[in-house]
Design an enzyme around this catalytic site. Structure first.
Site, PDB file in Angstrom:
ATOM      1  N   ARG A  76     -24.588 -34.427 -24.561  1.00  0.00           N
ATOM      2  CA  ARG A  76     -24.969 -33.597 -25.692  1.00  0.00           C
ATOM      3  C   ARG A  76     -24.267 -34.104 -26.948  1.00  0.00           C
ATOM      4  O   ARG A  76     -23.219 -34.758 -26.867  1.00  0.00           O
ATOM      5  CB  ARG A  76     -24.597 -32.139 -25.450  1.00  0.00           C
ATOM      6  CG  ARG A  76     -25.270 -31.518 -24.228  1.00  0.00           C
ATOM      7  CD  ARG A  76     -24.866 -30.055 -24.090  1.00  0.00           C
ATOM      8  NE  ARG A  76     -25.504 -29.416 -22.927  1.00  0.00           N
ATOM      9  CZ  ARG A  76     -24.957 -29.368 -21.725  1.00  0.00           C
ATOM     10  NH1 ARG A  76     -23.759 -29.907 -21.508  1.00  0.00           N
ATOM     11  NH2 ARG A  76     -25.594 -28.780 -20.729  1.00  0.00           N
ATOM     12  N   LYS A 100     -20.200 -27.471 -21.887  1.00  0.00           N
ATOM     13  CA  LYS A 100     -20.303 -26.029 -22.038  1.00  0.00           C
ATOM     14  C   LYS A 100     -19.433 -25.300 -21.010  1.00  0.00           C
ATOM     15  O   LYS A 100     -19.280 -25.758 -19.875  1.00  0.00           O
ATOM     16  CB  LYS A 100     -21.766 -25.581 -21.873  1.00  0.00           C
ATOM     17  CG  LYS A 100     -22.682 -26.052 -22.995  1.00  0.00           C
ATOM     18  CD  LYS A 100     -24.084 -25.530 -22.770  1.00  0.00           C
ATOM     19  CE  LYS A 100     -25.011 -25.930 -23.896  1.00  0.00           C
ATOM     20  NZ  LYS A 100     -26.396 -25.420 -23.678  1.00  0.00           N
ATOM     21  N   HIS A 171     -30.695 -34.693 -29.230  1.00  0.00           N
ATOM     22  CA  HIS A 171     -31.277 -34.054 -28.053  1.00  0.00           C
ATOM     23  C   HIS A 171     -32.467 -34.847 -27.510  1.00  0.00           C
ATOM     24  O   HIS A 171     -32.744 -34.812 -26.304  1.00  0.00           O
ATOM     25  CB  HIS A 171     -31.699 -32.624 -28.374  1.00  0.00           C
ATOM     26  CG  HIS A 171     -31.582 -31.697 -27.210  1.00  0.00           C
ATOM     27  ND1 HIS A 171     -30.385 -31.419 -26.588  1.00  0.00           N
ATOM     28  CD2 HIS A 171     -32.523 -30.996 -26.522  1.00  0.00           C
ATOM     29  CE1 HIS A 171     -30.588 -30.585 -25.587  1.00  0.00           C
ATOM     30  NE2 HIS A 171     -31.867 -30.316 -25.524  1.00  0.00           N
ATOM     31  N   ARG A 174     -31.156 -37.195 -25.034  1.00  0.00           N
ATOM     32  CA  ARG A 174     -30.806 -36.550 -23.756  1.00  0.00           C
ATOM     33  C   ARG A 174     -32.047 -36.441 -22.874  1.00  0.00           C
ATOM     34  O   ARG A 174     -31.994 -36.729 -21.674  1.00  0.00           O
ATOM     35  CB  ARG A 174     -30.205 -35.177 -24.029  1.00  0.00           C
ATOM     36  CG  ARG A 174     -29.700 -34.431 -22.794  1.00  0.00           C
ATOM     37  CD  ARG A 174     -28.874 -33.228 -23.226  1.00  0.00           C
ATOM     38  NE  ARG A 174     -28.595 -32.306 -22.147  1.00  0.00           N
ATOM     39  CZ  ARG A 174     -27.594 -32.435 -21.277  1.00  0.00           C
ATOM     40  NH1 ARG A 174     -26.789 -33.487 -21.366  1.00  0.00           N
ATOM     41  NH2 ARG A 174     -27.392 -31.534 -20.334  1.00  0.00           N
ATOM     42  N   HIS A 197     -26.227 -29.820 -15.226  1.00  0.00           N
ATOM     43  CA  HIS A 197     -27.051 -28.617 -15.175  1.00  0.00           C
ATOM     44  C   HIS A 197     -26.614 -27.743 -14.007  1.00  0.00           C
ATOM     45  O   HIS A 197     -26.230 -28.244 -12.950  1.00  0.00           O
ATOM     46  CB  HIS A 197     -28.521 -28.985 -15.007  1.00  0.00           C
ATOM     47  CG  HIS A 197     -29.127 -29.567 -16.243  1.00  0.00           C
ATOM     48  ND1 HIS A 197     -30.228 -30.387 -16.226  1.00  0.00           N
ATOM     49  CD2 HIS A 197     -28.778 -29.451 -17.558  1.00  0.00           C
ATOM     50  CE1 HIS A 197     -30.531 -30.749 -17.459  1.00  0.00           C
ATOM     51  NE2 HIS A 197     -29.669 -30.190 -18.268  1.00  0.00           N
ATOM     52  N   TYR A 206     -36.057 -31.217 -18.283  1.00  0.00           N
ATOM     53  CA  TYR A 206     -35.635 -32.400 -19.014  1.00  0.00           C
ATOM     54  C   TYR A 206     -36.305 -33.661 -18.497  1.00  0.00           C
ATOM     55  O   TYR A 206     -36.672 -34.546 -19.274  1.00  0.00           O
ATOM     56  CB  TYR A 206     -34.112 -32.571 -18.898  1.00  0.00           C
ATOM     57  CG  TYR A 206     -33.337 -31.757 -19.896  1.00  0.00           C
ATOM     58  CD1 TYR A 206     -32.834 -32.338 -21.049  1.00  0.00           C
ATOM     59  CD2 TYR A 206     -33.110 -30.404 -19.696  1.00  0.00           C
ATOM     60  CE1 TYR A 206     -32.124 -31.596 -21.971  1.00  0.00           C
ATOM     61  CE2 TYR A 206     -32.396 -29.647 -20.612  1.00  0.00           C
ATOM     62  CZ  TYR A 206     -31.900 -30.251 -21.747  1.00  0.00           C
ATOM     63  OH  TYR A 206     -31.203 -29.499 -22.655  1.00  0.00           O
TER      64      TYR A 206
END
Length: 225
Positions: A76, A100, A171, A174, A197, A206
């Site tokens: 990211r 995250k 993005h 990604r 993920h 994705y």
């Protein structure tokens, strides 16, 4: 649009401009989860993007390292902005990434990515205030605090490479990394590990099938007898 139309009709009903309950006549719009196709770059566009970072000046070396981190590892923009010098484990050839929810993983450092980072470090401006890896090129060469700065860098590179894409920024790379891994036969669960993920459904969004490749193997529709 349908949501706005219903809200407008409810406002008209309250204002006495139309009968109440008319918003219920607006039909629902079917939108299934994961139905959208990912927005990614083609292999030729990725090559052009990397080529647009050629050069020995510090800015071009930095841009090349950023692009390769995004397109090879699917990081990211925020991950790239928060990378520190201590996160690069040269002896083991790995990269420590904390994304995250402070979820930390170690990813393998591809050879070309490591070479690009090493080339950038040779001309990276020195700073005593922190050890963040990537710095801005304009004095006083402060680090990127958020992913927005990294995305802006990618947008400028895409413009320099004359790449026209439905979406611009980090993005898109990604999505490109996920699609490339799927194209080379990497299972979805392994792609999910690289992208960090929590569920396979997110990975499926994705990394979707290469439509151009499917067209080559699709059988013609049988004619009616």
């Amino acid at each position: 649009m349908t949501t706005s139309l219903r809200a407008f009709l409810r406002y008209l009903a309250v204002a006495g401009r139309c009968q109440a309950g008319l918003d219920g006549a607006v039909p629902a719009y079917a939108h299934w989860q994961l139905a959208d196709m990912p927005r990614y770059l083609s292999t030729e566009q990725v090559d052009r993007l990397i080529a647009a970072c050629d050069g020995d000046v510090g800015g071009r070396r930095r841009d090349r390292a950023i692009v390769l981190l995004l397109v090879r590892l699917g990081l990211r923009a925020g991950d790239v902005a928060q990378l520190r010098l201590a996160d690069i484990e040269w002896q083991t050839g790995s990269l420590r990434v904390c994304g995250k929810s402070r979820y930390e993983v170690r990813l393998p450092l591809p050879q070309d990515v490591g070479d690009a980072i090493a080339a950038y470090l040779e001309c990276r401006p020195s700073t005593r205030r922190n050890d963040l890896l990537f710095l801005r090129t304009i004095a006083p060469c402060r680090p990127f605090r958020r992913g927005d700065g990294i995305s802006s860098v990618v947008k400028r590179i895409m413009k320099r490479a004359d790449i026209v894409a439905p979406v611009k920024g980090a993005h898109a790379l990604r999505h490109t990394a996920a699609t490339e891994m799927l194209r080379h036969g990497v299972p979805l669960d392994k792609i999910g590990l690289v992208l960090r993920h929590r569920g396979i459904d997110t990975t499926a969004h994705y990394a979707k099938a290469d439509v151009a490749l499917l067209k080559q193997v699709a059988q013609p529709w049988p004619e009616a007898l």
